[in-house]
Design a protein around this motif. Structure first.
Motif, PDB file in Angstrom:
ATOM      1  N   GLN A  66       0.826  -1.209   0.000  1.00  0.00           N
ATOM      2  CA  GLN A  66       0.000   0.000   0.000  1.00  0.00           C
ATOM      3  C   GLN A  66       0.862   1.262   0.000  1.00  0.00           C
ATOM      4  O   GLN A  66       0.563   2.241  -0.692  1.00  0.00           O
ATOM      5  CB  GLN A  66      -0.923  -0.007   1.210  1.00  0.00           C
ATOM      6  CG  GLN A  66      -2.004  -1.073   1.153  1.00  0.00           C
ATOM      7  CD  GLN A  66      -2.869  -1.116   2.405  1.00  0.00           C
ATOM      8  OE1 GLN A  66      -2.687  -0.311   3.316  1.00  0.00           O
ATOM      9  NE2 GLN A  66      -3.806  -2.056   2.449  1.00  0.00           N
ATOM     10  N   LEU A  67       1.960   1.244   0.779  1.00  0.00           N
ATOM     11  CA  LEU A  67       2.857   2.401   0.801  1.00  0.00           C
ATOM     12  C   LEU A  67       3.506   2.603  -0.567  1.00  0.00           C
ATOM     13  O   LEU A  67       3.637   3.746  -1.045  1.00  0.00           O
ATOM     14  CB  LEU A  67       3.932   2.206   1.872  1.00  0.00           C
ATOM     15  CG  LEU A  67       4.991   3.302   1.985  1.00  0.00           C
ATOM     16  CD1 LEU A  67       4.354   4.665   2.277  1.00  0.00           C
ATOM     17  CD2 LEU A  67       6.015   2.945   3.065  1.00  0.00           C
ATOM     18  N   GLU A  69       2.233   1.824  -3.432  1.00  0.00           N
ATOM     19  CA  GLU A  69       1.211   2.395  -4.312  1.00  0.00           C
ATOM     20  C   GLU A  69       1.020   3.885  -4.053  1.00  0.00           C
ATOM     21  O   GLU A  69       0.850   4.673  -4.994  1.00  0.00           O
ATOM     22  CB  GLU A  69      -0.107   1.650  -4.123  1.00  0.00           C
ATOM     23  CG  GLU A  69      -0.121   0.245  -4.702  1.00  0.00           C
ATOM     24  CD  GLU A  69      -1.458  -0.449  -4.507  1.00  0.00           C
ATOM     25  OE1 GLU A  69      -2.148  -0.144  -3.497  1.00  0.00           O
ATOM     26  OE2 GLU A  69      -1.822  -1.286  -5.361  1.00  0.00           O
ATOM     27  N   ARG A  70       1.040   4.284  -2.771  1.00  0.00           N
ATOM     28  CA  ARG A  70       0.924   5.719  -2.443  1.00  0.00           C
ATOM     29  C   ARG A  70       2.069   6.508  -3.045  1.00  0.00           C
ATOM     30  O   ARG A  70       1.873   7.594  -3.616  1.00  0.00           O
ATOM     31  CB  ARG A  70       0.912   5.895  -0.924  1.00  0.00           C
ATOM     32  CG  ARG A  70      -0.427   5.601  -0.253  1.00  0.00           C
ATOM     33  CD  ARG A  70      -0.280   5.601   1.263  1.00  0.00           C
ATOM     34  NE  ARG A  70       0.491   6.739   1.748  1.00  0.00           N
ATOM     35  CZ  ARG A  70       1.218   6.738   2.863  1.00  0.00           C
ATOM     36  NH1 ARG A  70       1.279   5.635   3.605  1.00  0.00           N
ATOM     37  NH2 ARG A  70       1.862   7.817   3.245  1.00  0.00           N
ATOM     38  N   ARG A  73       1.646   6.858  -6.830  1.00  0.00           N
ATOM     39  CA  ARG A  73       0.647   7.864  -7.215  1.00  0.00           C
ATOM     40  C   ARG A  73       1.237   9.273  -7.105  1.00  0.00           C
ATOM     41  O   ARG A  73       0.889  10.158  -7.890  1.00  0.00           O
ATOM     42  CB  ARG A  73      -0.594   7.742  -6.326  1.00  0.00           C
ATOM     43  CG  ARG A  73      -1.468   6.537  -6.661  1.00  0.00           C
ATOM     44  CD  ARG A  73      -2.827   6.639  -6.009  1.00  0.00           C
ATOM     45  NE  ARG A  73      -2.747   6.563  -4.547  1.00  0.00           N
ATOM     46  CZ  ARG A  73      -2.806   5.435  -3.849  1.00  0.00           C
ATOM     47  NH1 ARG A  73      -2.940   4.269  -4.483  1.00  0.00           N
ATOM     48  NH2 ARG A  73      -2.744   5.453  -2.536  1.00  0.00           N
ATOM     49  N   ARG A  74       2.141   9.462  -6.156  1.00  0.00           N
ATOM     50  CA  ARG A  74       2.724  10.798  -5.955  1.00  0.00           C
ATOM     51  C   ARG A  74       3.798  11.099  -6.998  1.00  0.00           C
ATOM     52  O   ARG A  74       3.827  12.183  -7.574  1.00  0.00           O
ATOM     53  CB  ARG A  74       3.315  10.879  -4.540  1.00  0.00           C
ATOM     54  CG  ARG A  74       3.767  12.272  -4.125  1.00  0.00           C
ATOM     55  CD  ARG A  74       4.323  12.227  -2.715  1.00  0.00           C
ATOM     56  NE  ARG A  74       4.666  13.544  -2.212  1.00  0.00           N
ATOM     57  CZ  ARG A  74       3.919  14.254  -1.396  1.00  0.00           C
ATOM     58  NH1 ARG A  74       2.750  13.785  -0.975  1.00  0.00           N
ATOM     59  NH2 ARG A  74       4.318  15.449  -0.983  1.00  0.00           N
ATOM     60  N   ALA A 119       8.962   5.906  -0.773  1.00  0.00           N
ATOM     61  CA  ALA A 119       8.281   7.002  -0.076  1.00  0.00           C
ATOM     62  C   ALA A 119       9.238   8.158   0.181  1.00  0.00           C
ATOM     63  O   ALA A 119       8.900   9.327  -0.057  1.00  0.00           O
ATOM     64  CB  ALA A 119       7.699   6.485   1.237  1.00  0.00           C
ATOM     65  N   CYS A 124       6.825  11.254   0.100  1.00  0.00           N
ATOM     66  CA  CYS A 124       5.575  10.725   0.656  1.00  0.00           C
ATOM     67  C   CYS A 124       5.785  10.464   2.147  1.00  0.00           C
ATOM     68  O   CYS A 124       6.621   9.638   2.514  1.00  0.00           O
ATOM     69  CB  CYS A 124       5.224   9.425  -0.074  1.00  0.00           C
ATOM     70  SG  CYS A 124       3.622   8.755   0.317  1.00  0.00           S
TER      71      CYS A 124
END
Length: 432
Positions: A66-67, A69-70, A73-74, A119, A124
């Motif tokens: 999930q991280l 994917e975040r 997206r950024r 991240a 992120c």
């Protein structure tokens, strides 16, 4: 016969061992598509064998996904750069080959580190704890923290990350600063931190830290292990890289430019006996694994040779050039042991690239006379061997239709190189 379809021009260029915008883009797209496919395959495998995966490892894997994917997206371009880094391929190959059990659980923990690196590089925010096996936390393509603890706490905002051992007390953190949001470049400082050395004139790293830079059992026969950061002579490696690229640039600027763009990691191997040993891993295109070459000529040849193994590995995943599962082996001039057709294809392609390089070096202006002489001698020694390799390929029934077209294009380029331009002298050995 020529290629057909949208990739025709790029495939023809690749068969000639050259690199243009179209062929570089084709290989880049193929590599990324392969990484996404393997990453999805690992996710499917974990989900399918959920009962055999440790519960905590399964939950951490899901949170890390999930991280990731975040972060994508950024900054999708930054995450793509990380996924395409060679050691990500080495990790995926190891994880997908490992039977379900504790060893696979340990491989799955790498996704935590990959996601945290994504991240941090994407700006992120993150607040998590990750494993540090052996007290070491290696961020792929960035650097390594000698934490002295088995778990590490990472907290970050959009520009600054703080990393410290997850133990009681108030040890000063390592600070990781996002210095260039456009590229996702990170700079670190603090106790126990070592950043990867960026090789001059390129984006390549001297990677002597990542645990997936070399397979667990070493590479080659006898197997060679990786040098570790504590023993690497970075000044010597930097000097060899710079002198090798300078010689390439003076001999063939286009090929030097290709090396600067396509080599992502130079991985030092422990030397065993005289002569440099070079290798690539098919799962990790863009990484050149080598013991320290003796000089500029050896470095230039190693970079060109191993880069073409990387190109062949990536191309074969996109356009299968030979069929799997055959047992026939063949004698080639550059190896003492007989080779299967995939080995003949790889070796012929890499040596064709060297033959092209030596042909140019033998007539190049502004290069050392010793290099011109050596290049002419090497051309004279290898040219016929490449022709014999091409004959084996074209007589084989193991090539696909595209593989046969590719071999024919290689043959055309080989023929165009002609005879060595007046080089004389004794023959020099070239380690492969």
């Amino acid at each position: 016969m020529t290629f057909a379809g949208p990739h025709a021009e790029a495939l023809t260029e690749l068969a000639r061992t050259r690199s243009a915008v179209s062929s570089a883009a084709l290989l880049s797209s193929a590599l990324h598509a392969r990484r996404l496919l393997l990453l999805k395959a690992l996710l499917v495998r974990v989900q399918r064998h959920r009962d055999g995966v440790d519960g905590a490892a399964y939950r951490r894997f899901g949170a890390a996904w999930q991280l990731l994917e975040r972060a994508e997206r950024r900054r999708p371009d930054v995450v793509r750069d990380l996924l395409d880094y060679p050691t990500t391929g080495g990790w995926l190959a190891a994880a997908l080959a490992e039977p379900v059990g504790p060893a696979l659980d340990r491989h799955l923990a790498r996704l935590d580190v990959l996601a945290v690196t994504a991240a941090l590089r994407s700006g992120c925010p993150v607040n998590t704890t990750v494993d540090a096996p052996g007290g070491l936390l290696a961020l792929p393509g960035v650097g390594r923290l000698r934490a002295g603890a088995s778990r590490v706490r990472i907290r970050s905002d959009s520009r600054t990350g703080r990393v410290r051992p997850d133990v009681p007390g108030h040890a000063p953190p390592v600070v990781l600063l996002l210095t260039d949001p456009r590229t996702g470049a990170l700079a670190g400082r603090g106790p126990g931190w070592s950043g990867l050395h960026v090789l001059s004139g390129s984006a390549a790293r001297l990677d002597d830290m990542d645990p997936y830079r070399v397979p667990a059992g070493g590479i080659g026969s006898p197997p060679r292990g990786a040098e570790d950061h504590g023993t690497t002579d970075r000044a010597a490696w930097s000097a060899r890289w710079e002198s090798g690229l300078d010689l390439l640039h003076r001999t063939d600027p286009d090929r030097a430019g290709e090396v600067r763009r396509a080599v992502r990691a130079l991985v030092p191997l422990v030397a065993r006996g005289p002569g440099a040993f070079g290798a690539t891993m098919s799962a990790a295109p863009g990484a050149v694994l080598t013991s320290l070459p003796a000089g500029a000529e050896d470095m230039a040849e190693t970079l060109v040779h191993e880069l073409h193994h990387s190109k062949m590995a990536t191309l074969h995943e996109l356009v299968p050039l030979y069929r799997p599962g055959r047992a026939a082996v063949h004698r080639v001039g550059w190896r003492a042991d007989p080779r299967p057709i995939p080995g003949v294809m790889h070796g012929t392609y890499a040596h064709l690239a060297l033959t092209d390089l030596w042909r140019r070096a033998a007539v190049a202006e502004g290069v050392p006379a010793a290099w011109r002489i050596r290049a002419g001698q090497q051309f004279d020694r290898i040219y016929d061997q490449v022709g014999e390799g091409l004959a084996i390929l074209l007589e084989s029934d193991e090539l696909t239709s595209e593989g046969r077209k590719f071999a024919r294009q290689m043959g055309r380029h080989h023929a165009s190189l002609g005879a060595a331009p007046g080089a004389t002298g004794s023959h020099c050995a070239h380690g492969t």
